[in-house]
Design an enzyme around this catalytic site. Structure first.
Site, mmCIF file in Angstrom:
data_model
loop_
_atom_site.group_PDB
_atom_site.id
_atom_site.type_symbol
_atom_site.label_atom_id
_atom_site.label_comp_id
_atom_site.label_asym_id
_atom_site.label_seq_id
_atom_site.Cartn_x
_atom_site.Cartn_y
_atom_site.Cartn_z
ATOM 1 N N ASP A 161 -21.600 44.425 115.124
ATOM 2 C CA ASP A 161 -21.803 42.694 113.690
ATOM 3 C C ASP A 161 -20.755 43.433 112.745
ATOM 4 O O ASP A 161 -19.910 42.089 112.181
ATOM 5 C CB ASP A 161 -22.863 42.475 113.892
ATOM 6 C CG ASP A 161 -22.651 41.101 113.292
ATOM 7 O OD1 ASP A 161 -21.325 40.326 113.663
ATOM 8 O OD2 ASP A 161 -23.094 40.210 112.384
ATOM 9 N N SER A 213 -21.265 34.355 111.828
ATOM 10 C CA SER A 213 -21.639 34.471 113.299
ATOM 11 C C SER A 213 -22.672 33.421 114.092
ATOM 12 O O SER A 213 -23.447 32.960 113.061
ATOM 13 C CB SER A 213 -21.789 36.248 113.847
ATOM 14 O OG SER A 213 -23.202 36.382 112.861
ATOM 15 N N GLN A 256 -17.201 37.508 120.616
ATOM 16 C CA GLN A 256 -18.280 36.550 118.685
ATOM 17 C C GLN A 256 -17.901 35.496 118.896
ATOM 18 O O GLN A 256 -16.579 36.037 118.168
ATOM 19 C CB GLN A 256 -18.976 37.967 117.979
ATOM 20 C CG GLN A 256 -19.633 36.801 116.380
ATOM 21 C CD GLN A 256 -19.403 38.324 115.609
ATOM 22 O OE1 GLN A 256 -18.976 37.779 114.434
ATOM 23 N NE2 GLN A 256 -20.698 38.930 115.996
HETATM 24 C C1 LIG Z 1 -24.106 27.566 108.695
HETATM 25 C C2 LIG Z 1 -24.962 26.881 110.381
HETATM 26 C C3 LIG Z 1 -23.828 28.569 111.188
HETATM 27 C C4 LIG Z 1 -24.632 26.148 110.932
HETATM 28 O O1 LIG Z 1 -23.542 25.356 110.041
HETATM 29 P P1 LIG Z 1 -24.394 23.745 109.918
HETATM 30 O O2 LIG Z 1 -24.304 23.299 111.237
HETATM 31 O O3 LIG Z 1 -22.861 23.081 109.313
HETATM 32 O O4 LIG Z 1 -25.433 23.886 109.233
HETATM 33 P P2 LIG Z 1 -25.429 22.686 107.588
HETATM 34 O O5 LIG Z 1 -27.097 23.621 107.189
HETATM 35 O O6 LIG Z 1 -25.557 21.992 108.228
HETATM 36 O O7 LIG Z 1 -24.130 23.498 106.518
HETATM 37 C C5 LIG Z 1 -24.390 24.957 106.402
HETATM 38 C C6 LIG Z 1 -23.951 25.034 104.908
HETATM 39 O O8 LIG Z 1 -22.211 24.530 105.785
HETATM 40 C C7 LIG Z 1 -22.334 23.750 105.059
HETATM 41 N N1 LIG Z 1 -21.395 22.411 105.653
HETATM 42 C C8 LIG Z 1 -21.836 21.986 106.716
HETATM 43 N N2 LIG Z 1 -20.180 21.663 107.116
HETATM 44 C C9 LIG Z 1 -19.302 21.924 106.198
HETATM 45 C C10 LIG Z 1 -18.114 21.726 106.425
HETATM 46 N N3 LIG Z 1 -17.089 20.551 107.555
HETATM 47 N N4 LIG Z 1 -17.575 21.456 105.020
HETATM 48 C C11 LIG Z 1 -17.393 22.461 104.481
HETATM 49 N N5 LIG Z 1 -18.733 22.844 104.649
HETATM 50 C C12 LIG Z 1 -19.705 22.972 105.559
HETATM 51 C C13 LIG Z 1 -23.467 22.845 104.640
HETATM 52 O O9 LIG Z 1 -23.047 22.220 103.058
HETATM 53 C C14 LIG Z 1 -24.348 24.188 104.177
HETATM 54 O O10 LIG Z 1 -23.514 24.760 102.824
HETATM 55 P P3 LIG Z 1 -25.287 25.018 102.377
HETATM 56 O O11 LIG Z 1 -25.308 23.958 101.864
HETATM 57 O O12 LIG Z 1 -24.230 25.419 100.703
HETATM 58 O O13 LIG Z 1 -25.769 25.976 102.436
HETATM 59 C C15 LIG Z 1 -26.046 28.044 110.794
HETATM 60 O O14 LIG Z 1 -26.028 27.669 112.240
HETATM 61 C C16 LIG Z 1 -26.217 29.181 110.168
HETATM 62 O O15 LIG Z 1 -26.397 29.771 109.272
HETATM 63 N N6 LIG Z 1 -26.198 30.200 111.657
HETATM 64 C C17 LIG Z 1 -26.251 31.436 110.913
HETATM 65 C C18 LIG Z 1 -25.297 32.719 110.743
HETATM 66 C C19 LIG Z 1 -25.832 33.337 110.895
HETATM 67 O O16 LIG Z 1 -26.826 33.879 109.738
HETATM 68 N N7 LIG Z 1 -24.901 34.781 111.277
HETATM 69 C C20 LIG Z 1 -25.189 36.152 110.824
HETATM 70 C C21 LIG Z 1 -24.925 36.625 109.673
HETATM 71 S S1 LIG Z 1 -23.447 36.486 109.667
HETATM 72 C C22 LIG Z 1 -22.669 38.505 109.501
HETATM 73 O O17 LIG Z 1 -23.521 39.110 109.758
HETATM 74 C C23 LIG Z 1 -21.593 38.483 109.639
HETATM 75 C C24 LIG Z 1 -22.153 39.725 108.189
HETATM 76 C C25 LIG Z 1 -20.809 40.717 108.870
HETATM 77 C C26 LIG Z 1 -20.448 42.136 107.812
HETATM 78 C C27 LIG Z 1 -19.189 42.842 107.923
HETATM 79 O O18 LIG Z 1 -18.188 42.910 108.356
HETATM 80 O O19 LIG Z 1 -18.883 43.053 106.407
#
Ligand SMILES: CC(C)(COP(=O)(O)OP(=O)(O)OC[C@H]1O[C@@H](n2cnc3c(N)ncnc32)[C@H](O)[C@@H]1OP(=O)(O)O)[C@@H](O)C(=O)NCCC(=O)NCCSC(=O)CCCCC(=O)O
Length: 394
Positions: A308, A329, A379
């Site tokens: 990842d 992701s 992914q």
């Molecule tokens: C956030 C996920 C993906 C689901 O999103 P959503 O259904 O939109 O959830 P909400 O809780 O309603 O919103 C979260 C956040 O996003 C904002 N939002 C929503 N829609 C929009 C839009 N159309 N335009 C702009 N902003 C929007 C909403 O306002 C919320 O903002 P906040 O209030 O500021 O929080 C959810 O499913 C999720 O979080 N899933 C987990 C994802 C995750 O954690 N994946 C693993 C980690 S990622 C990773 O590890 C990669 C690391 C890479 C490291 C490297 O390579 O360096």
């Protein structure tokens, strides 16, 4: 004392081209001490190749004694001896002190009850949400604990449904979905604050030979020995006098990261998004520290962790004019094809065939350095971007 000015042929990837001085002290008893490479760039010393020395020995050099072919042999022998010593030291160090934190801590889950485990965190990305690879790796560990030793992990499919909270541990609840004659399936729920943050299905198989066997050829790239680690590259960029303060701060933050993975980008410009690129990047990667042979399921869990890292960013490569304001992701799938050691260099080939609707699709292939395809992954991630105000000055 013989002093030779040789040119390093190993740092070209970072545009180094440093002149290195090789000083050979003659007449000392211990051959190992006879060779001292005084280098402007430490990299050059470590990556110095004797064939270059040989080439240069016949040409221009500064000498206060006799230089003959014997010196080449001595230099080679001494260098080999130094390398052997370094490699021995490295091996025993690995075994004693540097056992990978991935196996001693991150993937070493605490058993709370039957099919119920607790995992803690090591490195947390600057987004302050848990690293997806950590949750997937830990979920696979939990699943693997309920299957027999004769089964091998062959695939997993996960959804990241909530952001992981780095302030509390994660619980892993395993459901023994099915035990078949060949295939065994486990469903794992990763839970925080009473709610799932990840759902994962993992499948295991008995060893089954087959006459059907093919794979794509491995991309041709320089070996890891000829490339710089991310940390070395950062030091190189930090040494640039015209580096913008903001970039400097960002790089120093990256250096302070304790990512338990060692990375050597094949093309640093791609890795750091220094210009518009095809959505494809390659790097050598391995777990930091020693894991050792034997437990293939554990190597799969480590590979799941590594898989990842730097994957989703591939989808941003064609767009240096944008930076991610929100990237996470959404799902992650992985397939394991052959045996491998996750503490040995593997080539990670990442590409993004599509992006749209604030999402990017990325695919990865992990190659053993002997050309065997070890694992593939896929992914989709959410990518919300904003325009970059200043171009990168790396
Ligand atoms: C956030 C996920 C993906 C689901 O999103 P959503 O259904 O939109 O959830 P909400 O809780 O309603 O919103 C979260 C956040 O996003 C904002 N939002 C929503 N829609 C929009 C839009 N159309 N335009 C702009 N902003 C929007 C909403 O306002 C919320 O903002 P906040 O209030 O500021 O929080 C959810 O499913 C999720 O979080 N899933 C987990 C994802 C995750 O954690 N994946 C693993 C980690 S990622 C990773 O590890 C990669 C690391 C890479 C490291 C490297 O390579 O360096």
């Amino acid at each position: 004392m013989i002093k030779l000015n040789i040119k390093c042929n190993s740092c070209w990837s970072a545009g180094c081209g440093t002149e290195t001085s090789l000083v050979i002290f003659r007449g000392e008893k211990d051959l190992k001490k006879k060779l001292l490479v005084m280098s402007l760039n430490n990299q050059c010393r470590r990556r110095f190749q004797t064939n270059m020395a040989e080439k240069e020995l016949g040409g221009s050099h500064e000498s206060s004694g006799l230089i003959a072919k014997n010196n080449i042999l001595e230099a080679k022998e001494a260098l080999k001896s130094e390398q052997d010593e370094v490699s021995q030291r490295r091996n025993s160090q690995y075994q004693q002190d540097l056992k990978s934190v991935l196996v001693t801590s991150v993937l070493n889950l605490e058993k709370l009850d039957v099919d119920l485990y607790r995992g803690t965190h090591h490195w947390v990305p600057r987004t302050q949400r848990l690293f997806g690879g950590q949750i997937v790796g830990q979920a696979l560990v939990a699943a693997a604990k309920s299957v027999s030793d004769s089964l091998y992990a062959h695939s997993l499919h996960c959804y990241f449904v909530r952001a992981g909270d780095p302030k509390v541990p994660v619980l892993y609840q395993v459901d023994r979905t099915r035990d078949g004659r060949s295939f065994t399936v486990r469903s794992v729920k990763a839970i925080q604050h009473g709610q799932p943050i990840l759902i994962c299905q993992a499948s295991f198989q008995t060893l089954q030979p087959s006459p059907l066997q093919h794979q794509f050829p491995m991309p041709v790239v320089p070996p890891p020995e000829d490339l710089l680690t991310v940390e070395e590259l950062i030091h190189h960029y930090l040494s640039k006098p015209d580096l913008a303060e903001e970039a400097k701060k960002g790089l120093k933050k990256l250096l302070a990261n304790e990512v338990p993975i060692e990375i050597k980008p094949v093309n640093p410009a791609h890795f750091y998004r220094l210009g518009p690129e095809q959505p494809r990047r390659l790097f050598w990667g391995r777990a930091r520290g020693h894991i050792g042979e034997g437990n293939m399921k554990l190597h799969c869990c480590v590979a799941a962790y590594v898989s990842d890292y730097a994957l989703l960013g591939t989808a941003l490569l064609p767009y240096p004019e944008y930076r991610a304001k929100f990237a996470a992701s959404l799902d992650h799938s992985m397939w394991f094809h052959s045996t491998f050691r996750s503490d040995e260099w593997m080539l990670y080939e990442c590409e993004s065939p599509w992006a749209g609707s604030s999402r990017g699709l990325v695919q990865g292939r992990m190659w053993r350095r002997d050309g065997v395809l070890a694992a593939s992954c896929s992914q989709e991630g959410v990518l919300r971007v904003k325009p970059v105000t200043e171009p990168s000055k790396l």
